[in-house]
Design a protein around this motif. Structure first.
Motif, PDB file in Angstrom:
ATOM      1  N   PRO A  54      -4.893   3.913  -8.584  1.00  0.00           N
ATOM      2  CA  PRO A  54      -6.324   3.748  -8.891  1.00  0.00           C
ATOM      3  C   PRO A  54      -7.087   5.055  -8.696  1.00  0.00           C
ATOM      4  O   PRO A  54      -6.708   5.906  -7.899  1.00  0.00           O
ATOM      5  N   THR A  56      -9.710   7.772  -7.528  1.00  0.00           N
ATOM      6  CA  THR A  56     -10.406   8.066  -6.272  1.00  0.00           C
ATOM      7  C   THR A  56     -11.125   9.396  -6.408  1.00  0.00           C
ATOM      8  O   THR A  56     -10.650  10.297  -7.132  1.00  0.00           O
ATOM      9  N   TYR A 237      -9.257  -5.296   5.578  1.00  0.00           N
ATOM     10  CA  TYR A 237      -8.028  -5.206   4.798  1.00  0.00           C
ATOM     11  C   TYR A 237      -6.895  -5.946   5.503  1.00  0.00           C
ATOM     12  O   TYR A 237      -6.604  -5.689   6.684  1.00  0.00           O
ATOM     13  N   GLU A 279     -13.262   1.275  -0.126  1.00  0.00           N
ATOM     14  CA  GLU A 279     -12.695   0.429  -1.188  1.00  0.00           C
ATOM     15  C   GLU A 279     -11.605   1.171  -1.961  1.00  0.00           C
ATOM     16  O   GLU A 279     -10.597   0.570  -2.361  1.00  0.00           O
ATOM     17  N   GLU A 280     -11.789   2.464  -2.163  1.00  0.00           N
ATOM     18  CA  GLU A 280     -10.779   3.248  -2.862  1.00  0.00           C
ATOM     19  C   GLU A 280      -9.474   3.300  -2.061  1.00  0.00           C
ATOM     20  O   GLU A 280      -8.377   3.203  -2.622  1.00  0.00           O
ATOM     21  N   ALA A 282      -8.436   1.036   0.046  1.00  0.00           N
ATOM     22  CA  ALA A 282      -7.832  -0.295  -0.068  1.00  0.00           C
ATOM     23  C   ALA A 282      -7.073  -0.431  -1.385  1.00  0.00           C
ATOM     24  O   ALA A 282      -5.957  -0.985  -1.425  1.00  0.00           O
ATOM     25  N   ASP A 283      -7.631   0.092  -2.465  1.00  0.00           N
ATOM     26  CA  ASP A 283      -6.953   0.028  -3.764  1.00  0.00           C
ATOM     27  C   ASP A 283      -5.664   0.859  -3.766  1.00  0.00           C
ATOM     28  O   ASP A 283      -4.655   0.463  -4.350  1.00  0.00           O
ATOM     29  N   ASP A 286      -3.045  -1.105  -1.946  1.00  0.00           N
ATOM     30  CA  ASP A 286      -2.517  -2.168  -2.821  1.00  0.00           C
ATOM     31  C   ASP A 286      -1.488  -1.599  -3.799  1.00  0.00           C
ATOM     32  O   ASP A 286      -0.431  -2.204  -4.035  1.00  0.00           O
ATOM     33  N   TRP A 287      -1.805  -0.465  -4.399  1.00  0.00           N
ATOM     34  CA  TRP A 287      -0.877   0.161  -5.344  1.00  0.00           C
ATOM     35  C   TRP A 287       0.431   0.529  -4.643  1.00  0.00           C
ATOM     36  O   TRP A 287       1.526   0.336  -5.184  1.00  0.00           O
TER      37      TRP A 287
END
Length: 377
Positions: A54, A56, A237, A279-280, A282-283, A286-287
């Motif tokens: 994602p 950033t 998270y 939030e970045e 956290a993304d 996830d990736w």
């Protein structure tokens, strides 16, 4: 119309040294980057056949698998930037094994008056080393960082210890100038190094406990008060373990953190982010969980260097009197030994002469007595 040609070396210099830690220093062509050749550049590196991580706003980042050490994706992994308070991860990792966590500490005036974020220490003997480590990693206390450094024998010794620990970890982009991460010329780290340090720290039970504690009671002159962890992802998270975030106006935002899901842990580090990054991050986590075990890594978080045992040097032994100059300590034992041998030989010769004289005297006396007897007969 024409175009002026600029030598390639000048272009490299302009890119590499555009300003003090303003951009990433490219890896030297003669020195392979730690962790793999693909981590040498400033652009995004990711596995083939999968979506890119994602977006950033961070200038550099690393996503890695804690268990295997595999770097799953990165951008400008070895770019050297001001680390802000993420450098406290190195402070904690260095000092936890050196300091007794039950030791009582009276912070100095210098420690109490440190600028920037603070936990509110007072110059009173009411704090355990354990309290100071919580203040360091939860509340990002610059006062706690200095108090710990002074407890370790002083600022100079602590900086030497921290930089030695960075070299042991092969975090070669990291130069520590302060125990708190407050900006200072020459101080630096990289997203790759922050991931290395965090991975090592997660192997220390005390380090792991400090970074994952959400709230704790903290001593005060009359009563305790509550401190809380600045890592917002501990509340937001799923599976977040924690580690450390940082910010200064020169460094901008920095973060290194780790989370565990289904028995696997992902580490994410970012540097030089212009704003709100939670939030970045956290993304990116996830990736990492989606990619781990399914992709070809682009690099590796290397293991620490082995601890070298101190070399014991044997005392020098001279092979002959000529091996050392006359009058030196190395020559004297040999000269003394020769003199002793000479003295011993002299004593042996003297004893032989005396013994021979006595024997001759006895024989001569016996001969005289026999002659006297014969003459009397």
């Amino acid at each position: 119309m024409w175009t002026k040609l600029v030598p390639a070396t000048a272009l490299l210099t302009a890119v590499t040294f555009a300003g003090p830690l303003a951009g990433a220093a490219l890896a030297s062509p003669t020195t392979p980057p730690v962790g793999g050749d693909e981590l040498a550049g400033r652009g995004l590196v990711k596995p083939d056949g999968v979506k890119a991580p994602p977006k950033t706003k961070a200038t550099s980042f690393v996503i890695a698998d804690h268990g295997t050490g595999q770097v799953l994706a990165a951008r400008n992994a070895h770019g050297r930037y001001l680390p802000a308070s993420t450098l406290k991860t190195l402070t904690a990792l260095t000092l936890i094994p050196k300091l007794d966590k039950d030791l009582t500490v009276k912070p100095s005036r210098n420690a109490v008056n440190q600028e920037g974020s603070a936990v509110g220490l007072q110059p009173k003997p009411i704090y355990k080393v354990e309290d100071l480590f919580k203040a360091l990693m939860m509340s990002s206390g610059n006062d706690a960082a200095m108090a710990l450094a002074e407890t370790n024998g002083g600022l100079a010794k602590t900086m030497s210890d921290m930089n030695a620990e960075a070299k042991r970890l092969q975090a070669n982009d990291t130069v520590a100038k302060t125990p708190s991460g407050l900006d200072k010329p020459g101080q630096s780290s990289s997203a790759y190094d922050l991931a290395l340090i965090a991975r090592a720290g997660l192997g220390n039970p005390d380090f792991r406990r400090y970074i994952s504690t959400k709230t704790a009671k903290f001593p005060a002159p009359k009563k305790y008060y509550e401190i809380s962890n600045h890592n917002k992802l501990l509340w937001r998270y799923k599976g977040m373990i924690g580690v450390k975030n940082g910010w200064t106006s020169k460094a901008q935002g920095a973060f290194v953190g780790a989370a565990t899901r289904n028995g696997h842990t992902i580490i994410v580090s970012i540097m030089r982010h212009e704003g709100y990054f939670w939030e970045e991050v956290a993304d990116l986590l996830d990736w990492g969980f989606a990619a781990r075990g399914k992709v070809t890594p682009v690099g590796q978080l290397v293991d620490p260097l082995p601890v070298q045992a101190p070399v014991q040097q044997a005392a020098p032994v001279a092979s002959s009197p000529a091996a050392a100059p006359s009058g030196t300590s190395a020559a004297r034992p040999l000269l003394d030994h020769a003199a002793a041998e000479q003295t011993s030989s002299s004593r042996t010769i003297g004893a032989a002469v005396i013994g021979g004289g006595l024997l001759f005297g006895l024989l001569w006396l016996g001969y005289g007595i026999r002659r006297r007897r014969r003459s009397r007969l």
